[in-house]
Enzyme design. Structure first.
Site, PDB file in Angstrom:
ATOM      1  N   SER A 182      53.420  50.685  36.202  1.00 15.13           N
ATOM      2  CA  SER A 182      53.515  49.705  35.119  1.00 15.13           C
ATOM      3  C   SER A 182      54.437  50.220  34.042  1.00 15.13           C
ATOM      4  CB  SER A 182      52.126  49.448  34.522  1.00 15.13           C
ATOM      5  OG  SER A 182      52.225  48.767  33.287  1.00 15.13           O
ATOM      6  N   TYR A 218      44.922  53.410  30.805  1.00 16.59           N
ATOM      7  CA  TYR A 218      45.785  52.705  31.749  1.00 16.59           C
ATOM      8  C   TYR A 218      47.181  53.320  31.798  1.00 16.59           C
ATOM      9  CZ  TYR A 218      48.394  48.814  33.842  1.00 16.59           C
ATOM     10  OH  TYR A 218      49.200  48.043  34.656  1.00 16.59           O
ATOM     11  N   LYS A 275      48.993  55.179  34.965  1.00 22.18           N
ATOM     12  CA  LYS A 275      50.210  54.644  35.564  1.00 22.18           C
ATOM     13  C   LYS A 275      51.374  55.627  35.439  1.00 22.18           C
ATOM     14  CE  LYS A 275      48.813  50.705  37.254  1.00 22.18           C
ATOM     15  NZ  LYS A 275      48.728  50.543  38.726  1.00 22.18           N
TER      16      LYS A 275
END
Length: 267
Positions: A149, A162, A166
């Site tokens: 991401s 997150y 990633k």
């Protein structure tokens, strides 16, 4: 031979995780349209069956494996299942992952660990199980594609779990590429804002959608097919001279395009 032939994967076999909807579903169908048989896995059997019918409509085979892919044994087991069903294994698309945003002080060490496991350890478990089976194919076109991401290369409030996971997945991609070259190529995609179920809450709020679109140089939110096309490039002979790279498919953004409005830390 046309240059377009390089984007075909006739007779190859792919595994796509998180394939019940969104990016995984679009990727599974794209690979089938290009000639691959596909094993698809996610938690919800009903969603997988819808995708499987789309795959079969292209004339290719689909194997459905409902599973909790946070279970590392379950995700690793997909490799042998695909090989047993199809007799070969060529492409792994490590799409399963994701973590909800949380404020820094609400992000416990356990939450951070779970984010890492779901986004990175799952990819490692499946790829590690797949490598010996992929090496049985003689044509040297085997590849792994990870779905990272843009939050793995930028920073904003609320994404410490997150974004860290990633970013780790992106560097895992580079390291795995070094380990598995020259037989297996490993690449990834830095995904931008794509209109999947994860953005449904934004789609119903015009102000948030406007913010996201105007902060994106191309002026729009992406479509799952934008990512599926990039996966096909990396998985096919079109990308045969590419390994250890992260392709940015994000509409040109260089910084986050949607503020979550996380407040300052106060004491």
């Amino acid at each position: 031979m046309s240059i377009l032939d390089n984007f075909a994967v006739p007779g190859q076999v792919a595994i796509v995780t998180g394939a019940g909807r969104g990016l995984g579903a679009a990727t599974a169908v794209a690979l089938a349209e290009a000639g691959a048989d596909v094993l698809i896995s996610a938690r919800t059997a009903e969603q997988l069956e819808v995708v499987a019918e789309q795959v079969r409509a292209t004339g290719r085979r689909a194997v459905v494996v409902p599973a909790d892919l946070s279970d590392l044994d379950a995700v690793a087991g997909l490799a042998q299942t695909a090989f047993d069903e199809f007799g070969r294994l060529d492409t792994i698309v490590n799409n399963v992952g994701g973590t909800f945003p949380r404020a820094f002080m609400d992000t416990s060490p356990r939450f951070l660990t779970e984010a890492f496991n779901f986004n990175v350890a799952t990819a490692h478990a499946l790829t590690r199980a797949a490598v010996p089976l992929m090496l049985k194919s003689p044509d040297g076109q085997q590849s792994v594609v990870t779905i990272s991401s843009m939050m793995g290369r930028t920073a904003d409030r609320g994404y410490v779990a997150y974004g860290t996971a990633k970013a780790a997945l992106a560097h895992w991609t580079r390291l795995a590429a070094a380990d598995l070259a020259p037989r297996i190529r490993v690449n990834g995609i830095y995904v931008g804002s794509i209109m999947t179920s994860a953005l449904e809450f934004v789609a119903g709020q015009p102000e948030m959608m406007n913010q996201m679109e105007t902060r994106t140089p191309l002026g729009r939110v992406g479509d799952p097919d934008d990512i599926a096309a990039a996966v096909l490039y990396l998985a096919s002979a079109a990308g045969k001279y590419v390994t250890g790279k992260l392709v940015e498919v994000d509409g040109g953004i260089q910084e986050p395009n949607l503020s979550l409005g996380m407040p300052d830390v106060v004491g």
